[in-house]
Design a protein around this motif. Sequence first.
Motif, short mmCIF file in Angstrom:
data_model
loop_
_atom_site.label_atom_id
_atom_site.label_comp_id
_atom_site.label_asym_id
_atom_site.label_seq_id
_atom_site.Cartn_x
_atom_site.Cartn_y
_atom_site.Cartn_z
N GLY A 139 0.82 -1.21 0.00
CA GLY A 139 0.00 0.00 0.00
C GLY A 139 0.85 1.26 0.00
O GLY A 139 0.42 2.31 -0.45
N ASP A 169 -6.23 1.07 -4.29
CA ASP A 169 -7.14 1.56 -3.25
C ASP A 169 -7.85 2.86 -3.67
O ASP A 169 -9.04 3.04 -3.42
CB ASP A 169 -6.38 1.80 -1.93
CG ASP A 169 -5.83 0.51 -1.35
OD1 ASP A 169 -6.35 -0.57 -1.71
OD2 ASP A 169 -4.88 0.57 -0.54
N ASP A 186 -9.76 -7.13 -7.32
CA ASP A 186 -9.33 -8.46 -7.76
C ASP A 186 -10.54 -9.41 -7.85
O ASP A 186 -10.73 -10.10 -8.86
CB ASP A 186 -8.30 -8.98 -6.72
CG ASP A 186 -7.60 -10.25 -7.13
OD1 ASP A 186 -7.98 -10.83 -8.16
OD2 ASP A 186 -6.68 -10.68 -6.41
N ASP A 305 0.45 -7.51 5.50
CA ASP A 305 1.27 -7.31 6.69
C ASP A 305 1.06 -8.42 7.73
O ASP A 305 -0.07 -8.76 8.06
CB ASP A 305 0.98 -5.94 7.29
CG ASP A 305 1.57 -4.85 6.43
OD1 ASP A 305 2.35 -5.18 5.51
OD2 ASP A 305 1.26 -3.67 6.66
O1 KG4 Z 1 1.72 -5.04 2.50
P1 KG4 Z 1 0.38 -4.51 2.90
O2 KG4 Z 1 -0.54 -5.41 3.69
O3 KG4 Z 1 0.50 -3.20 3.74
C1 KG4 Z 1 1.46 -2.21 3.48
O4 KG4 Z 1 2.63 -2.39 3.93
O5 KG4 Z 1 1.08 -1.26 2.78
O6 KG4 Z 1 -0.35 -4.06 1.56
C2 KG4 Z 1 -1.63 -3.54 1.54
C3 KG4 Z 1 -2.01 -3.23 0.11
C4 KG4 Z 1 -3.33 -2.45 0.00
O7 KG4 Z 1 -3.13 -1.37 -0.87
C5 KG4 Z 1 -4.30 -3.47 -0.60
O8 KG4 Z 1 -5.33 -2.91 -1.36
C6 KG4 Z 1 -3.37 -4.31 -1.45
O9 KG4 Z 1 -2.21 -4.44 -0.65
N1 KG4 Z 1 -3.93 -5.63 -1.78
C7 KG4 Z 1 -4.25 -6.01 -3.04
C8 KG4 Z 1 -4.79 -7.32 -2.94
N2 KG4 Z 1 -4.77 -7.69 -1.62
C9 KG4 Z 1 -4.22 -6.64 -0.92
N3 KG4 Z 1 -4.13 -5.37 -4.20
C10 KG4 Z 1 -4.55 -6.02 -5.31
N4 KG4 Z 1 -5.06 -7.27 -5.29
C11 KG4 Z 1 -5.20 -7.96 -4.15
N5 KG4 Z 1 -5.72 -9.18 -4.14
#
Ligand code: KG4
Length: 336
Positions: A139, A169, A186, A305
């Motif tokens: 994110g 997002d 997705d 995370d």
């Molecule tokens: O790594 P993470 O959990 O947290 C950060 O360190 O930012 O990533 C969260 C991000 C969010 O923007 C969320 O919308 C995205 O990962 N995300 C996805 C999917 N699952 C989570 N983006 C696209 N497709 C997915 N299936």
Amino acid sequence: MDIPINILAIESSCDDTSAAVIQDGKVLSNIVATQKVHENYGGVVPELASRAHIQNIIPVVEEALNKAGIEKSDLTAIACTQSPGLIGSLIVGLNFSKAMAQSLRIPLIAINHMQAHILAHWAEDPKPRFPILCLTVSGGHTQIVKCNNFFDMEIIGTTLDDAAGEAFDKIAKMLGLNYPGGHLIDKLAQEGNPDAFEFSEPEITGFDFSFSGVKTSVLYFLQKKIKENQNFVTENLNDMCASIQKTIINILIKKLKKAAKTFQIHQIGIAGGVSANSLLRKELKDLGAKNNWEVYIPAFEFCTDNAAMIGVAGYYKYLINDFATLDIAPSAKTEW
Ligand code: KG4
Ligand code: ZN
């Protein structure tokens, strides 16, 4: 018999409070409390995130220890996210970890969250060999990282504006979907036509990325279409999601291919929240089969995370005696 190395790991950099127990590099438990409070705001509210971490951290740690069947007195070290992240959120996890390490008289290990996303690959078998190229997409970050060894990592490309997850997002929000909308896009894309609509892809040299152009092109497109038909979004939601997903994943895959070719590295991984994306996972698998790459795609629980990745990174730091002093401060910055 050797005494096992038991690491309690704590992750609190954004809006998930997580604790895990890692024994000799293996994940025994990995508990994540996702904060629902932000859903109504269309993004993470930092002050609410810190408060929720304070409420969650003790029960989450207790559950991680119980599930692992490990007593506090069995712990060898505590690993914790020090950077990057929301400063108030980091403070909660880091101070809790310092206090616990001090009271148990065991070492504290400071972890970079982005490096940990990559090292999540070592939570599973088979483990990658070095060097490996990793596309880390979350994110807050979009990076191509050349990993020469556990903590010898070079960022060779990064985003010039929005992160890939941020683009998912923000576009999800335009479509009226809840935060965080990446996984919803997705899901809805599964029933849509990825070629229904076309959005412009940026022309960025090197290995850097840009997603603000895609976001703007979706915004203008939606404004025009909604003027013509008020129900455009509801009538075309699946096709919109599929077309947007295809555009974002194309941008990522093109750069990853270019980096693999330039650096002649054929161990390729993806990491971070967006690595849960079904199209990205499929595209990477197909590319691996076509180019004879060894591809590494994390299990879903290690994409978004989680503290298991912090514990795995902590285990490899423990092996090289890389401990932190109790005066370390958290940092919001990405660099390592
Ligand atoms: O790594 P993470 O959990 O947290 C950060 O360190 O930012 O990533 C969260 C991000 C969010 O923007 C969320 O919308 C995205 O990962 N995300 C996805 C999917 N699952 C989570 N983006 C696209 N497709 C997915 N299936
Ligand atoms: Zn993350």
